[in-house]
Scaffold this active site. Structure first.
Site, PDB file in Angstrom:
ATOM      1  N   TYR A   1       6.014  24.009 -19.297  1.00  0.00           N
ATOM      2  CA  TYR A   1       6.914  23.807 -18.156  1.00  0.00           C
ATOM      3  C   TYR A   1       6.393  24.561 -16.935  1.00  0.00           C
ATOM      4  CZ  TYR A   1      11.381  23.112 -15.740  1.00  0.00           C
ATOM      5  OH  TYR A   1      12.356  22.722 -14.860  1.00  0.00           O
TER       6      TYR A   1
ATOM      7  N   PHE B   1       2.715   3.107   6.484  1.00  0.00           N
ATOM      8  CA  PHE B   1       2.953   2.363   5.240  1.00  0.00           C
ATOM      9  C   PHE B   1       4.465   2.174   5.061  1.00  0.00           C
ATOM     10  CE2 PHE B   1       3.391   2.261   0.537  1.00  0.00           C
ATOM     11  CZ  PHE B   1       2.743   1.065   0.338  1.00  0.00           C
ATOM     12  N   ASP B   2       4.875   1.157   4.289  1.00  0.00           N
ATOM     13  CA  ASP B   2       6.316   0.833   4.208  1.00  0.00           C
ATOM     14  C   ASP B   2       7.180   1.973   3.668  1.00  0.00           C
ATOM     15  OD1 ASP B   2       5.190   0.403   1.726  1.00  0.00           O
ATOM     16  OD2 ASP B   2       6.292  -1.411   1.276  1.00  0.00           O
TER      17      ASP B   2
ATOM     18  N   ASP C   1      -1.807  10.540   5.489  1.00  0.00           N
ATOM     19  CA  ASP C   1      -1.329   9.762   4.350  1.00  0.00           C
ATOM     20  C   ASP C   1      -2.616   9.278   3.677  1.00  0.00           C
ATOM     21  OD1 ASP C   1      -0.321   7.990   2.574  1.00  0.00           O
ATOM     22  OD2 ASP C   1       0.835   6.812   4.010  1.00  0.00           O
TER      23      ASP C   1
ATOM     24  N   ALA D   1      -3.779   8.114   0.593  1.00  0.00           N
ATOM     25  CA  ALA D   1      -3.909   7.342  -0.644  1.00  0.00           C
ATOM     26  C   ALA D   1      -5.342   6.833  -0.866  1.00  0.00           C
ATOM     27  CB  ALA D   1      -2.930   6.175  -0.629  1.00  0.00           C
TER      28      ALA D   1
ATOM     29  N   LYS E   1      -3.857   5.512  -6.274  1.00  0.00           N
ATOM     30  CA  LYS E   1      -4.890   4.745  -5.578  1.00  0.00           C
ATOM     31  C   LYS E   1      -6.242   5.402  -5.872  1.00  0.00           C
ATOM     32  CE  LYS E   1      -1.055   3.062  -3.695  1.00  0.00           C
ATOM     33  NZ  LYS E   1      -0.480   3.631  -2.522  1.00  0.00           N
TER      34      LYS E   1
ATOM     35  N   HIS F   1      11.977  -6.139   0.447  1.00  0.00           N
ATOM     36  CA  HIS F   1      10.998  -7.039  -0.171  1.00  0.00           C
ATOM     37  C   HIS F   1      10.930  -6.914  -1.687  1.00  0.00           C
ATOM     38  CE1 HIS F   1       9.021  -3.273   0.795  1.00  0.00           C
ATOM     39  NE2 HIS F   1       8.113  -3.522  -0.115  1.00  0.00           N
TER      40      HIS F   1
HETATM   41  C1  PLP Z   1       0.922   3.545  -2.010  1.00  0.00           C
HETATM   42  C2  PLP Z   1       1.038   4.214  -0.727  1.00  0.00           C
HETATM   43  C3  PLP Z   1       2.042   5.159  -0.470  1.00  0.00           C
HETATM   44  C4  PLP Z   1       3.147   5.457  -1.452  1.00  0.00           C
HETATM   45  O1  PLP Z   1       2.669   5.871  -2.667  1.00  0.00           O
HETATM   46  P1  PLP Z   1       3.409   5.497  -4.059  1.00  0.00           P
HETATM   47  O2  PLP Z   1       2.551   6.195  -5.053  1.00  0.00           O
HETATM   48  O3  PLP Z   1       3.401   4.021  -4.185  1.00  0.00           O
HETATM   49  O4  PLP Z   1       4.782   6.043  -3.989  1.00  0.00           O
HETATM   50  C5  PLP Z   1       2.026   5.780   0.757  1.00  0.00           C
HETATM   51  N1  PLP Z   1       1.106   5.491   1.678  1.00  0.00           N
HETATM   52  C6  PLP Z   1       0.123   4.602   1.467  1.00  0.00           C
HETATM   53  C7  PLP Z   1      -0.884   4.328   2.525  1.00  0.00           C
HETATM   54  C8  PLP Z   1       0.064   3.923   0.271  1.00  0.00           C
HETATM   55  O5  PLP Z   1      -0.879   3.007   0.078  1.00  0.00           O
END
Ligand code: PLP
Length: 457
Positions: free
Chosen positions: A72, A124-125, A214, A216, A257, A449
């Site tokens: 933990y 990103f969304d 961000d 990813a 990713k 969506h």
């Molecule tokens: C996938 C993604 C996120 C969110 O990540 P999740 O692991 O799906 O929650 C944020 N920003 C970008 C650019 C992404 O491609």
């Protein structure tokens, strides 16, 4: 003869996938209310819905899973992850979280307040969702070239410095930070140049603002910098990544990713005070700070994935596969976002289904047609995803309507890419017969969506 290009790995374990008939698919998609998120994965032959959490882990990652320490508090897996993050990104502090949006949730709980403006490049969304949920606003400062799919700009993910400065000049006090998405997912997996990162850093310093990456697909971004920015031609991906991150104060990461795992994420930080503030929310939402909603084995796999995901040979194999699919589509005259991006091919649905209006959800219609044609699942990046304006509640119609074909990492072969290309060509050949789009029957108040129910218009 010059030797052809081949993958930098071989296949050691396989998963059976099944074909289906057109009749079955027509029935299934109707039952799914024409929402591809509602299909069962067994109803899909080639799944290009997302490259998130869909990659194939390596033998070494699986070996690391076995070595995971399920404590933990203070697990060795936590320290393994910390070491990998420091080595690959340079961030000294980090918080593990269960995925990328959780990183946004924790960080924005500290930083984003009602009425704030958050400038960035095509947020990103989920990022936009977490901003708007806090009654703040995402301001898109992407360069205009990104919105012309036929323009061959090498770094279409770049931030337009003039647009950014306009926001900062007018309302600096409302801006908690600038966010840069690498690569830029929503605008077609397009990279941001090192030069642009450096200039945004200068502007952020001028106005005393933090920069959040961000991240990813930071490794894919680094690959494009190596290929397209002369100065970095001989640099390693790791060195490029380290320099990229040197321009950021904080990073959020969806490890699903570029760290090639099925679940996981983290926040990287430099400021110990901000780290302490985030810790409170991390414990509330994710878990104790040394696991943050992850199992020890997951943290081990992320650590190993960060090293593998930043190897040039792996990135070359991956991005060349995306390019392979894109080039096949170009050869058929199918309009796509150019140049071809890092993780996906983005089909320009406005130019593809010219019979339909954007109000009829062209990209969603195309996604449904491709599924019916061959059991290939892509995803709409267009008016459905753009959702409604949080204030006026009117539908937002983005400049671009894309069908995104996202390629999972190390999963499909180029034979699969050929099936996708020919299937889309078949739809393209009969595009004049697609005379009806889609209409919304039911939708959620935010991020509609995923659950929206549709019918033929
Ligand atoms: C996938 C993604 C996120 C969110 O990540 P999740 O692991 O799906 O929650 C944020 N920003 C970008 C650019 C992404 O491609």
């Amino acid at each position: 003869m010059e030797l052809p290009f081949a993958e930098s790995y071989r296949i050691k374990m396989v998963e059976t996938i099944r074909r289906s008939s057109r009749e079955e698919r027509e029935k299934w998609i109707k039952e799914a209310k024409y929402n591809l998120f509602q299909l069962k994965s067994g109803q899909v032959f080639i799944d290009l819905l997302t490259d998130s959490g869909t990659g194939a882990m390596s033998d070494r990652q699986w070996a690391e899973m076995m070595l995971g320490d399920e404590s933990y508090a203070g697990a060795s897996s936590y320290y393994k992850m910390k070491e990998a993050i420091a080595a690959v990104t340079g961030f000294e502090y980090f918080l593990p979280v269960h995925q990328g949006r959780a990183a946004e949730n924790v960080l924005f709980s500290v930083l984003v307040k009602e009425g704030n403006l958050v400038p960035g490049n095509s947020h990103f969304d989920t990022t936009k969702g977490h901003i708007e949920y806090r009654k703040a606003f995402a301001v898109d400062c992407t360069i205009d070239e990104a919105f012309d799919t036929q323009c061959l700009h090498p770094f279409k993910g770049n931030v337009d410095l003039q647009k950014l400065e306009d926001v900062l000049k007018k309302s600096a006090e409302k801006v908690p930070f600038i966010i840069i998405t690498l690569t830029n997912n929503s605008a077609g997996g397009q990279p941001v140049s090192m030069e642009n990162l450096r200039l945004v850093r200068q502007m952020a310093d001028k106005y005393g603002k933090m920069i959040i990456f961000d991240s990813a697909r930071f490794a894919e971004n680094a690959y494009f910098i190596k290929l397209r920015e002369e100065k970095y031609r001989d640099s390693s991906i790791r060195d490029i990544a380290r320099e990229m991150f040197s321009y950021a104060d904080v990073m959020t990461m969806s490890a699903k990713k570029d760290a090639i795992v099925n679940i996981g994420g983290f926040i990287g930080l430099r400021d110990p005070e901000l780290f302490r503030q985030c810790t409170v929310f991390n414990i509330m939402y994710e878990g104790y700070i040394t696991y943050g909603g992850l199992a020890g084995r997951d943290m081990n796999a992320i650590a190993q994935g960060l090293y593998e995901g930043t190897e040039f040979e792996y990135l070359e194999t991956r991005i060349r596969q995306v390019e392979y699919l894109g080039n096949r589509l170009i050869d058929f005259g199918i309009p796509i976002q150019m140049p071809i991006g890092g993780h996906a091919v983005f089909v320009d649905a406005k130019r593809f289904l010219t019979n339909l209006k954007q109000e009829e959800f062209q990209a969603q219609t195309l996604a449904v047609q491709l599924y019916i044609e061959a059991g290939v699942r892509g995803v709409e990046i267009g008016a459905l995803l753009a959702d409604r304006d949080p204030v006026t509640r009117e539908n937002r119609f983005p400049k671009l309507e894309f069908l995104r074909l996202a390629i999972p990492r190390r999963v499909y072969t180029n034979n699969h890419m050929d099936v996708v290309a020919i299937a889309l060509k078949n739809v393209f050949d009969r595009r004049d017969k697609v005379t009806h789009g889609m209409k919304i029957i039911r939708e959620a108040p935010i991020m509609r969506h995923f659950t929206v129910e549709l019918d033929l218009a």
